[in-house]
Scaffold this active site. Structure first.
Site, mmCIF file in Angstrom:
data_model
loop_
_atom_site.group_PDB
_atom_site.id
_atom_site.type_symbol
_atom_site.label_atom_id
_atom_site.label_comp_id
_atom_site.label_asym_id
_atom_site.label_seq_id
_atom_site.Cartn_x
_atom_site.Cartn_y
_atom_site.Cartn_z
ATOM 1 N N SER A 118 45.220 40.754 35.577
ATOM 2 C CA SER A 118 44.535 41.748 36.763
ATOM 3 C C SER A 118 43.500 40.912 36.925
ATOM 4 C CB SER A 118 44.509 43.195 36.014
ATOM 5 O OG SER A 118 43.565 43.933 36.915
ATOM 6 N N HIS A 157 47.752 43.722 41.322
ATOM 7 C CA HIS A 157 47.954 45.770 41.850
ATOM 8 C C HIS A 157 47.996 45.619 43.351
ATOM 9 C CE1 HIS A 157 46.352 46.266 37.769
ATOM 10 N NE2 HIS A 157 45.309 45.589 37.578
ATOM 11 N N GLU A 205 43.394 50.368 52.656
ATOM 12 C CA GLU A 205 42.527 50.576 54.345
ATOM 13 C C GLU A 205 43.084 48.817 55.153
ATOM 14 O OE1 GLU A 205 40.231 52.756 55.617
ATOM 15 O OE2 GLU A 205 40.789 54.001 53.360
#
Length: 269
Positions: free
Chosen positions: A131, A173, A149
């Protein structure tokens, strides 16, 4: 890029399996020396260092590692502490947890601890991160940007990373949070840099000869901007949508690899 790859990196997209087969963490253990490994878990990124550190301590213990140390470097003074630097220097594997990548770079960047990490990498020590700990591996890292988006220039924020993997931008992710738009924007702004998006429970293992292999249960997306013929990134106004043509994109699951030096997909044999 090939001459800039020195040691071994395992870069994880987050949410890796810690309780089942733990295939990715097994790779970390194997690369660090198996049961003889000495692994340091660096919890600088997280605001819950005790909880996160214990979680990884238990995961590595379950995989047979006996020598595990959790180190929470929480200030730049601590990052310049010679005792902490010595601890980093004696490890065969270093694991950077998730959290906030800016905590890692703002606390460790440019300190003795940072130099110790770079030296360990040059000496062949495996450095793994998940991460936020994945994002900081690259020379340029994504700090913030909208997920799910379309690509917009104004939503992307980048900053220097730790510089372990140069000429690349890592995002994590990736599929689960819909981050392809922001990675495309990052590549449009820096077309000579590879964009590497890593899904959850998925990783890339980068070898000293400048090739990587995909590990885990999902996929890695690689975006090569050298083929771009046109984009409007330099003219974009706030909230306008990115236009980009002829970008090269690869989606690679487990078993595939990539030659970072020659920018070629390595297929299953």
């Amino acid at each position: 890029m090939g001459e800039k790859v020195k040691g071994n990196l395992i870069i994880i997209g987050g949410a890796e399996d810690k309780y089942g087969e733990s295939r990715i963490l097994k790779q970390v253990v194997e690369a660090a020396g198996g049961s003889d490994a000495s692994i340091m878990v660096l919890t600088t990124a997280t605001e819950k260092p005790l909880e996160v550190g214990n979680e990884y301590r238990m995961a590595f213990q379950r995989l047979g590692v006996k020598d595990i140390e959790v180190l929470d470097i929480n200030s730049r003074n601590e990052a310049n502490n010679d005792e902490y630097v010595q601890k980093i220097s004696r490890c065969t594997g270093i694991f950077l947890t998730g959290g906030d990548q800016l905590r890692i770079t703002s606390i460790i960047g440019g300190t003795k601890a940072h130099r110790a990490l770079l030296k360990a990498y040059s000496d062949g020590v495996v450095i793994a991160g998940t991460s936020a700990g994945a994002s900081v591996m690259s020379g340029t890292m994504i700090v913030d940007g909208d997920s799910n988006e379309p690509a917009r220039k104004c939503t992307l924020k980048m900053a220097p990373g730790l510089g372990l993997l140069e000429d690349a931008i890592i995002d994590q992710h990736f599929d689960q949070r819909g981050r392809i738009g922001r990675l495309l924007c990052g590549v449009a702004e820096n077309p000579y840099i590879l964009g590497i998006g890593i899904d959850e429970d998925t990783a890339i293992r980068v070898y000293p000869d400048a090739h990587l292999e995909v590990l885990g249960s999902n996929a890695v997306t690689i975006i090569d901007g050298r083929s771009i013929k046109s984009s409007n990134v330099s003219e974009l106004k706030p909230d306008e949508i990115l236009a980009i043509t002829d970008v090269t994109l690869h989606v690679l699951p487990f078993g595939y690899g990539y030659d970072l030096k020659n920018r070629k997909v390595l297929t299953r044999e």
